[in-house]
Design an enzyme around this catalytic site. Sequence first.
Site, mmCIF file in Angstrom:
data_model
loop_
_atom_site.group_PDB
_atom_site.id
_atom_site.type_symbol
_atom_site.label_atom_id
_atom_site.label_comp_id
_atom_site.label_asym_id
_atom_site.label_seq_id
_atom_site.Cartn_x
_atom_site.Cartn_y
_atom_site.Cartn_z
ATOM 1 N N GLY A 8 0.785 -1.231 0.000
ATOM 2 C CA GLY A 8 0.000 0.000 0.000
ATOM 3 C C GLY A 8 0.812 1.274 0.000
ATOM 4 O O GLY A 8 0.246 2.367 -0.100
ATOM 5 N N GLU A 9 2.140 1.177 0.147
ATOM 6 C CA GLU A 9 2.982 2.371 0.095
ATOM 7 C C GLU A 9 2.862 3.042 -1.268
ATOM 8 O O GLU A 9 2.775 2.372 -2.298
ATOM 9 C CB GLU A 9 4.456 2.008 0.338
ATOM 10 C CG GLU A 9 4.802 1.771 1.776
ATOM 11 C CD GLU A 9 6.302 1.571 1.960
ATOM 12 O OE1 GLU A 9 7.080 1.913 1.040
ATOM 13 O OE2 GLU A 9 6.691 1.060 3.030
ATOM 14 N N GLN B 264 -12.678 19.068 10.847
ATOM 15 C CA GLN B 264 -12.009 18.995 12.149
ATOM 16 C C GLN B 264 -11.143 20.248 12.330
ATOM 17 O O GLN B 264 -9.924 20.175 12.395
ATOM 18 C CB GLN B 264 -11.164 17.727 12.233
ATOM 19 C CG GLN B 264 -11.987 16.442 12.082
ATOM 20 C CD GLN B 264 -11.132 15.202 12.209
ATOM 21 O OE1 GLN B 264 -10.349 15.065 13.134
ATOM 22 N NE2 GLN B 264 -11.271 14.291 11.266
ATOM 23 N N HIS C 97 -14.646 24.287 4.381
ATOM 24 C CA HIS C 97 -15.753 24.100 5.327
ATOM 25 C C HIS C 97 -15.779 25.206 6.372
ATOM 26 O O HIS C 97 -16.843 25.652 6.799
ATOM 27 C CB HIS C 97 -15.622 22.731 5.999
ATOM 28 C CG HIS C 97 -16.739 22.412 6.934
ATOM 29 N ND1 HIS C 97 -18.045 22.247 6.498
ATOM 30 C CD2 HIS C 97 -16.770 22.251 8.281
ATOM 31 C CE1 HIS C 97 -18.828 21.992 7.541
ATOM 32 N NE2 HIS C 97 -18.076 21.983 8.629
ATOM 33 N N ASP D 235 -28.516 24.754 8.176
ATOM 34 C CA ASP D 235 -28.191 24.937 9.595
ATOM 35 C C ASP D 235 -27.730 26.377 9.816
ATOM 36 O O ASP D 235 -27.435 27.103 8.865
ATOM 37 C CB ASP D 235 -27.128 23.943 10.069
ATOM 38 C CG ASP D 235 -25.871 23.971 9.219
ATOM 39 O OD1 ASP D 235 -25.372 25.077 8.920
ATOM 40 O OD2 ASP D 235 -25.387 22.894 8.843
ATOM 41 N N LYS E 20 -31.513 22.948 13.255
ATOM 42 C CA LYS E 20 -31.554 21.546 13.670
ATOM 43 C C LYS E 20 -30.958 21.385 15.059
ATOM 44 O O LYS E 20 -29.993 22.041 15.426
ATOM 45 C CB LYS E 20 -30.813 20.666 12.660
ATOM 46 C CG LYS E 20 -29.328 20.959 12.496
ATOM 47 C CD LYS E 20 -28.731 20.127 11.376
ATOM 48 C CE LYS E 20 -27.247 20.473 11.192
ATOM 49 N NZ LYS E 20 -26.667 19.811 10.029
ATOM 50 N N ARG F 277 -29.418 18.449 17.639
ATOM 51 C CA ARG F 277 -28.888 17.086 17.675
ATOM 52 C C ARG F 277 -28.889 16.544 19.108
ATOM 53 O O ARG F 277 -28.458 17.230 20.031
ATOM 54 C CB ARG F 277 -27.454 17.038 17.135
ATOM 55 C CG ARG F 277 -27.326 17.328 15.656
ATOM 56 C CD ARG F 277 -25.877 17.172 15.235
ATOM 57 N NE ARG F 277 -25.665 17.579 13.850
ATOM 58 C CZ ARG F 277 -25.764 16.783 12.801
ATOM 59 N NH1 ARG F 277 -26.087 15.516 12.980
ATOM 60 N NH2 ARG F 277 -25.556 17.222 11.577
ATOM 61 N N ASP G 161 -22.590 14.523 2.799
ATOM 62 C CA ASP G 161 -21.890 13.266 3.102
ATOM 63 C C ASP G 161 -22.853 12.091 2.977
ATOM 64 O O ASP G 161 -22.959 11.475 1.921
ATOM 65 C CB ASP G 161 -21.282 13.357 4.504
ATOM 66 C CG ASP G 161 -20.276 12.242 4.777
ATOM 67 O OD1 ASP G 161 -20.300 11.223 4.058
ATOM 68 O OD2 ASP G 161 -19.467 12.376 5.705
#
Length: 339
Positions: free
Chosen positions: A47-48, A106, A139, A181, A204, A206, A234
Amino acid sequence: MPTLHEPKLIAGNANLPLAETIARRMSLHRGVDQGLVDARVERFNDGEIFVEVFENVRGEDMFIIQPTSNPANDNLMELLIIADALRRSSAQRITAVIPYFGYARQDRRTKARTPISAKLVANMLTGAGIERILTMDLHAAQIQGFFDMPVDNLYASPIFALDVKKQFRDQMDDLMVVSPDVGGVARARELAKRINAPLSIVDKRREKAGEIAEMTVIGDVKGKICLIVDDICDTAGTLCKAAQVLMDNGAKEVHSYITHGVMSGPAVERVTNSVMKSLVLSDTIQPTAEIEKAANIRIVPTAPIFTQAILNIWNGTSVSSLFEDKTLTPIYESLYHMD
């Protein structure tokens, strides 16, 4: 002052169709063949990732076209390793063209003992020798501050505005732009201003991550053609529920304009079975065959704006000029000319 170095494009495997389209458009703009730099990006059995550049890039202005979309880690490593190969080959400047900037969700610590992964990625890109970033609809706009280098953040709203004016040219007075949102209000307001439409919000609540307990519409959407605007779709759960809530509140139709179609898991099936009449995605992330087959999903191209932005960076001219209709409309004229 004329530049002495040439712009050269190189691409990873994340979105080759977009890279090839940008190369074709650059060839038309410049009147010279502007193919992608001949290189191979391969994986060893474990996988490298291995990169080999077959052309001389010494002293050239290099642009790496590579969104960090799914698989995010593989595509990010491809980008870093390509940048390292170019830096060690004496490229004059390395610009990373990242149409979709992964890990951007993030961007802050939401609770104790969590990372700020967007900052970590920024550090990795800097360490690989990248000197400039070109992306679209980050984002969180403050991610630009994670870099000690120029970051050009393009916006999809001018492109979406052209599409809306074409698709709804006889219904412009009935349109209502909706933010799914509170956090996305600025993005939705930008499109609303461009098409001169009112703005509504779906609030919204949560109970826990990934689970929406309640949605409330702020604004009167009765009899309106609602356009939901967001940067990322997503799993499409929030989007489809927001569309249903709008219809329940009297909306005439619901359409959505999303910049980055991550479209994980059941997303396409959810959109297909939803009350949405259409979902418009950009091609910052390469659409899957399932997305292309979906009857109510359309793709709008970003190659024209990315091509012009790359040329402007190379020439040392303004990138922000592409946010204006008078500058952007001509490069999309063949797609969005008004009858």
